[in-house]
Write a protein that holds these residues in place. Structure first.
Motif, PDB file in Angstrom:
ATOM      1  N   THR A 276     -13.750 -11.424  76.005  1.00 56.73           N
ATOM      2  CA  THR A 276     -13.131 -11.294  74.691  1.00 56.73           C
ATOM      3  C   THR A 276     -13.889 -10.356  73.770  1.00 56.73           C
ATOM      4  O   THR A 276     -13.349  -9.902  72.762  1.00 56.73           O
ATOM      5  N   GLY A 277     -15.120 -10.073  74.081  1.00 59.25           N
ATOM      6  CA  GLY A 277     -15.921  -9.197  73.234  1.00 59.25           C
ATOM      7  C   GLY A 277     -15.923  -7.781  73.773  1.00 59.25           C
ATOM      8  O   GLY A 277     -15.102  -7.390  74.597  1.00 59.25           O
ATOM      9  N   ASN A 278     -16.852  -6.976  73.313  1.00 57.48           N
ATOM     10  CA  ASN A 278     -16.955  -5.602  73.795  1.00 57.48           C
ATOM     11  C   ASN A 278     -18.291  -5.014  73.375  1.00 57.48           C
ATOM     12  O   ASN A 278     -19.064  -5.627  72.653  1.00 57.48           O
ATOM     13  N   LEU A 279     -18.552  -3.823  73.850  1.00 62.23           N
ATOM     14  CA  LEU A 279     -19.790  -3.124  73.531  1.00 62.23           C
ATOM     15  C   LEU A 279     -19.664  -2.250  72.291  1.00 62.23           C
ATOM     16  O   LEU A 279     -20.610  -1.540  71.947  1.00 62.23           O
ATOM     17  N   GLN A 280     -18.519  -2.298  71.618  1.00 62.12           N
ATOM     18  CA  GLN A 280     -18.296  -1.366  70.523  1.00 62.12           C
ATOM     19  C   GLN A 280     -19.319  -1.470  69.393  1.00 62.12           C
ATOM     20  O   GLN A 280     -19.766  -0.439  68.882  1.00 62.12           O
ATOM     21  N   PRO A 281     -19.703  -2.674  68.947  1.00 59.34           N
ATOM     22  CA  PRO A 281     -20.731  -2.718  67.894  1.00 59.34           C
ATOM     23  C   PRO A 281     -22.009  -1.995  68.305  1.00 59.34           C
ATOM     24  O   PRO A 281     -22.626  -1.306  67.482  1.00 59.34           O
ATOM     25  N   LEU A 282     -22.409  -2.141  69.553  1.00 62.29           N
ATOM     26  CA  LEU A 282     -23.613  -1.474  70.042  1.00 62.29           C
ATOM     27  C   LEU A 282     -23.423   0.031  70.094  1.00 62.29           C
ATOM     28  O   LEU A 282     -24.305   0.805  69.689  1.00 62.29           O
ATOM     29  N   ILE A 283     -22.256   0.478  70.552  1.00 61.22           N
ATOM     30  CA  ILE A 283     -21.983   1.915  70.629  1.00 61.22           C
ATOM     31  C   ILE A 283     -21.977   2.535  69.233  1.00 61.22           C
ATOM     32  O   ILE A 283     -22.525   3.618  69.016  1.00 61.22           O
ATOM     33  N   ASP A 284     -21.353   1.848  68.297  1.00 63.86           N
ATOM     34  CA  ASP A 284     -21.331   2.357  66.918  1.00 63.86           C
ATOM     35  C   ASP A 284     -22.744   2.494  66.351  1.00 63.86           C
ATOM     36  O   ASP A 284     -23.061   3.470  65.662  1.00 63.86           O
ATOM     37  N   PHE A 285     -23.580   1.500  66.632  1.00 65.51           N
ATOM     38  CA  PHE A 285     -24.964   1.561  66.157  1.00 65.51           C
ATOM     39  C   PHE A 285     -25.709   2.721  66.796  1.00 65.51           C
ATOM     40  O   PHE A 285     -26.438   3.466  66.125  1.00 65.51           O
ATOM     41  N   LEU A 286     -25.548   2.898  68.099  1.00 64.92           N
ATOM     42  CA  LEU A 286     -26.245   3.979  68.786  1.00 64.92           C
ATOM     43  C   LEU A 286     -25.772   5.339  68.300  1.00 64.92           C
ATOM     44  O   LEU A 286     -26.574   6.285  68.218  1.00 64.92           O
ATOM     45  N   HIS A 287     -24.494   5.453  67.978  1.00 68.54           N
ATOM     46  CA  HIS A 287     -23.997   6.717  67.430  1.00 68.54           C
ATOM     47  C   HIS A 287     -24.643   7.006  66.080  1.00 68.54           C
ATOM     48  O   HIS A 287     -25.048   8.148  65.794  1.00 68.54           O
ATOM     49  N   TRP A 288     -24.752   5.973  65.247  1.00 65.98           N
ATOM     50  CA  TRP A 288     -25.432   6.172  63.957  1.00 65.98           C
ATOM     51  C   TRP A 288     -26.897   6.534  64.170  1.00 65.98           C
ATOM     52  O   TRP A 288     -27.417   7.453  63.511  1.00 65.98           O
ATOM     53  N   LEU A 289     -27.567   5.834  65.066  1.00 65.13           N
ATOM     54  CA  LEU A 289     -28.982   6.095  65.324  1.00 65.13           C
ATOM     55  C   LEU A 289     -29.193   7.516  65.820  1.00 65.13           C
ATOM     56  O   LEU A 289     -30.197   8.159  65.506  1.00 65.13           O
ATOM     57  N   ASP A 290     -28.229   8.016  66.569  1.00 67.24           N
ATOM     58  CA  ASP A 290     -28.328   9.366  67.131  1.00 67.24           C
ATOM     59  C   ASP A 290     -28.106  10.443  66.082  1.00 67.24           C
ATOM     60  O   ASP A 290     -28.667  11.536  66.178  1.00 67.24           O
ATOM     61  N   THR A 291     -27.297  10.160  65.086  1.00 66.43           N
ATOM     62  CA  THR A 291     -26.923  11.192  64.115  1.00 66.43           C
ATOM     63  C   THR A 291     -27.666  11.091  62.787  1.00 66.43           C
ATOM     64  O   THR A 291     -27.679  12.054  62.016  1.00 66.43           O
ATOM     65  N   ALA A 292     -28.286   9.954  62.493  1.00 70.83           N
ATOM     66  CA  ALA A 292     -28.952   9.778  61.193  1.00 70.83           C
ATOM     67  C   ALA A 292     -30.271  10.548  61.151  1.00 70.83           C
ATOM     68  O   ALA A 292     -31.105  10.407  62.052  1.00 70.83           O
ATOM     69  N   ASP A 293     -30.455  11.375  60.103  1.00 64.49           N
ATOM     70  CA  ASP A 293     -31.752  12.025  59.933  1.00 64.49           C
ATOM     71  C   ASP A 293     -32.736  11.001  59.360  1.00 64.49           C
ATOM     72  O   ASP A 293     -32.395   9.835  59.157  1.00 64.49           O
ATOM     73  N   ASP A 294     -33.955  11.414  59.120  1.00 62.07           N
ATOM     74  CA  ASP A 294     -34.985  10.467  58.692  1.00 62.07           C
ATOM     75  C   ASP A 294     -34.633   9.765  57.393  1.00 62.07           C
ATOM     76  O   ASP A 294     -34.859   8.548  57.245  1.00 62.07           O
ATOM     77  N   ASP A 295     -34.070  10.502  56.438  1.00 57.45           N
ATOM     78  CA  ASP A 295     -33.703   9.885  55.162  1.00 57.45           C
ATOM     79  C   ASP A 295     -32.568   8.878  55.354  1.00 57.45           C
ATOM     80  O   ASP A 295     -32.595   7.775  54.786  1.00 57.45           O
ATOM     81  N   ALA A 296     -31.582   9.259  56.151  1.00 53.98           N
ATOM     82  CA  ALA A 296     -30.464   8.355  56.405  1.00 53.98           C
ATOM     83  C   ALA A 296     -30.914   7.127  57.192  1.00 53.98           C
ATOM     84  O   ALA A 296     -30.410   6.019  56.974  1.00 53.98           O
ATOM     85  N   PHE A 297     -31.854   7.320  58.095  1.00 51.65           N
ATOM     86  CA  PHE A 297     -32.382   6.194  58.870  1.00 51.65           C
ATOM     87  C   PHE A 297     -33.061   5.194  57.938  1.00 51.65           C
ATOM     88  O   PHE A 297     -32.818   3.989  58.024  1.00 51.65           O
ATOM     89  N   ALA A 298     -33.909   5.696  57.046  1.00 50.64           N
ATOM     90  CA  ALA A 298     -34.621   4.802  56.132  1.00 50.64           C
ATOM     91  C   ALA A 298     -33.669   4.095  55.180  1.00 50.64           C
ATOM     92  O   ALA A 298     -33.831   2.912  54.881  1.00 50.64           O
ATOM     93  N   ALA A 299     -32.656   4.798  54.730  1.00 53.78           N
ATOM     94  CA  ALA A 299     -31.736   4.227  53.748  1.00 53.78           C
ATOM     95  C   ALA A 299     -30.720   3.292  54.383  1.00 53.78           C
ATOM     96  O   ALA A 299     -30.265   2.334  53.745  1.00 53.78           O
ATOM     97  N   GLY A 300     -30.358   3.531  55.643  1.00 50.14           N
ATOM     98  CA  GLY A 300     -29.245   2.808  56.228  1.00 50.14           C
ATOM     99  C   GLY A 300     -29.571   1.805  57.308  1.00 50.14           C
ATOM    100  O   GLY A 300     -28.680   1.072  57.763  1.00 50.14           O
ATOM    101  N   LEU A 301     -30.816   1.719  57.758  1.00 45.51           N
ATOM    102  CA  LEU A 301     -31.134   0.839  58.876  1.00 45.51           C
ATOM    103  C   LEU A 301     -30.785  -0.616  58.584  1.00 45.51           C
ATOM    104  O   LEU A 301     -30.310  -1.340  59.464  1.00 45.51           O
ATOM    105  N   SER A 302     -31.001  -1.050  57.354  1.00 41.31           N
ATOM    106  CA  SER A 302     -30.757  -2.451  57.015  1.00 41.31           C
ATOM    107  C   SER A 302     -29.281  -2.832  57.109  1.00 41.31           C
ATOM    108  O   SER A 302     -28.949  -4.016  57.157  1.00 41.31           O
ATOM    109  N   ARG A 303     -28.394  -1.842  57.133  1.00 40.55           N
ATOM    110  CA  ARG A 303     -26.972  -2.145  57.309  1.00 40.55           C
ATOM    111  C   ARG A 303     -26.637  -2.428  58.773  1.00 40.55           C
ATOM    112  O   ARG A 303     -25.593  -3.013  59.065  1.00 40.55           O
ATOM    113  N   TRP A 304     -27.505  -1.999  59.672  1.00 44.27           N
ATOM    114  CA  TRP A 304     -27.256  -2.157  61.098  1.00 44.27           C
ATOM    115  C   TRP A 304     -28.159  -3.193  61.754  1.00 44.27           C
ATOM    116  O   TRP A 304     -27.776  -3.818  62.738  1.00 44.27           O
ATOM    117  N   VAL A 305     -29.363  -3.339  61.230  1.00 39.75           N
ATOM    118  CA  VAL A 305     -30.386  -4.174  61.863  1.00 39.75           C
ATOM    119  C   VAL A 305     -30.964  -5.133  60.829  1.00 39.75           C
ATOM    120  O   VAL A 305     -31.152  -4.758  59.665  1.00 39.75           O
TER     121      VAL A 305
END
Length: 477
Positions: A276-305
């Motif tokens: 019933t579930g899927n890997l989509q939440p993980l894929i979405d997170f990995l896509h963000w992790l792959d595209t976020a620069d250092d500033d975006a990583f620092a500002a946005g990590l708490s929304r994902w982790v």
């Protein structure tokens, strides 16, 4: 009236509602055909929206047993009986192609007999000896010493093999004290793993329950550590909320591989709600992790982790000097995705390389400096290549978190709070003594060997506590 373009006889055979509404149907088919032609391999991916309930597996027969398996004040026994033919088949299948085939055994836990239990080999690098792959890095030949945190597996010694016991594989709905699986760890007495589990639990982080048992298989007896294995019901037992539990596979990488869920089949396993579930939440997170620069990583990590929880995970693994955490070659960790908060939490797993191979002088941010455990020769001077720390693979999330100045204060605060909780005032040595008190002496583990293993780990803990104390004094002085 007949519809243009359709044979009269065919039209008359169609249901009346379809004859009346054939135009919208044809239009829909045309649109789908257009999408298929123009978008090709682009998949329509499910997203987690709205309230989702992830039901725990239905247990219809929960075997109560005689005593709580994880009560350290009680002496425990586990025995496994399987036919010689099945045992040989299990070994031969793995030696041939690495397949961990389920076999059938009778298992007795603390006097409770359970028939038709599924049993298979468990592990990866631990089982290399069964396939003739050798042990350790180049230059580390032969079996490891008995006092090291490794066990030389041998088909001739059934007690040496790490096993996974499944109570529901052959009997749907069956569990033992709420668990559908138990893991039998290799080696005796593996005090470091038991202590690492104890210390992790002391910090309030999710971990696995364990017990030392007098263990026998097909008549041979020794001492073994058995662990609660994260099964489908594990999230409900630990978190009590809805979510998905993902296990990182050995050798996996925490990196974005595109939008297709199939691309992650060899990277992560969904433990619960796989249908019933899927890997989509993980894929979405990995896509963000792959595209976020250092500033975006620092500002946005708490929304994902869950950042505070992750800081505790990273600090704990570093305090334990775990050579094979989420950045190690085995990629030993789980990811829990909470559907209510929509954030990830990292869970530790397989702590058998904690507190044995790393330098006790390791500081909060020092790279792990590997060293062989007592009794093992050092690796050759020309290994590893490129000067990289032996067996370390790295992990993008952990590396970026430690490198981000925005999380430095949080990490340092958590690190030294955990130091006070785990090492200050001889706490770690006291915990070790409690662990040792629950270890049974058996035919496979003498009192002398147990005392020797305890002395080695006690010396390491003392050195580690002293080194951290000096660092703490220098930091506050």
């Amino acid at each position: 009236m007949d519809r243009p373009g359709l044979p009269r006889r065919l039209v008359r055979r169609l249901p009346k509602p379809l004859r009346q509404h054939w135009k919208p149907l044809v239009a829909t088919v045309a649109v789908l055909a257009f999408v298929a032609v123009w978008f090709g391999d682009v998949r329509i991916r499910p997203y987690v929206t709205g309230a989702v309930h992830v039901a725990a597996p239905r247990i219809t027969h929960d075997i109560a047993g005689t005593v709580d398996l994880f009560d350290p004040t009680v002496a425990h026994t586990v025995s496994v009986e399987m036919s010689d033919a099945q045992y040989r088949d299990m070994i031969a299948q793995y030696a041939a192609d690495g397949d961990k085939k389920w076999m059938t055994a009778r298992v007795t836990i603390d006097g409770t007999v359970i028939d038709d239990v599924a049993v298979r080999l468990k592990g990866n690098s631990t089982l290399m000896g069964l396939r003739g792959d050798g042990f350790g890095p180049p230059g580390w030949s032969g079996p490891p010493p008995s006092k090291a945190p490794f066990s030389a597996v041998s088909a001739d010694d059934p007690t040496s093999l790490p096993l996974l016991l499944s109570f529901d594989e052959h009997a749907a709905g069956r569990a033992y004290q709420g668990m559908t699986e138990l893991a039998v760890r290799p080696g005796a007495p593996v005090l470091n793993e038991a202590l690492a589990l104890t210390m992790t639990a002391l910090t309030g982080q999710p971990t696995q329950r364990y017990a030392y048992v007098t263990y026998s298989i097909n008549g041979a007896t020794t001492t073994r550590l058995v662990l609660e294995h994260p099964d489908e019901g594990y999230p409900a037992r630990v978190f009590g909320t809805d979510g998905y539990l993902y296990k990182a596979r050995a050798g996996s990488r925490l990196e974005y591989r595109g939008p297709s869920q199939a691309a992650y089949a060899h990277e992560f396993k969904q433990v619960n709600a796989a249908e019933t579930g899927n890997l989509q939440p993980l894929i979405d997170f990995l896509h963000w992790l792959d595209t976020a620069d250092d500033d975006a990583f620092a500002a946005g990590l708490s929304r994902w982790v869950d950042v505070e929880s992750f800081a505790r995970y990273v600090a704990t693994q570093n305090l334990l000097v775990n050579a094979d955490d989420m950045a190690g070659p085995g990629q030993n960790y789980y990811l829990w995705y909470d559907l209510a908060t929509r954030r990830f939490t990292v869970l530790s797993w397989d702590l058998n390389l904690a507190m044995v191979m790393g330098d006790p002088d390791l500081g909060p941010r020092d790279p792990l400096k590997m060293k062989p455990p007592p009794g093992m020769p050092p690796p050759p001077q020309d290994w590893p290549p490129s000067g990289e720390p032996p067996w370390r693979e790295g992990n993008l999330l952990k590396e970026r978190f430690l490198a981000a100045p925005a999380f430095d204060e949080l990490y340092q605060t958590v690190y030294w709070e955990l130091y006070d909780q785990l090492y200050a005032d001889g706490r770690a040595v006291d915990l070790l003594d409690q662990v040792v008190a629950a270890v049974p002496v058996t035919d496979g583990l003498s009192r002398q060997d147990l005392d020797s293993a305890a002395a080695e780990l006690r010396a390491w803990l003392t050195e580690r506590a002293d080194a951290l104390g000096r660092l703490r004094s220098g930091r506050t002085g």
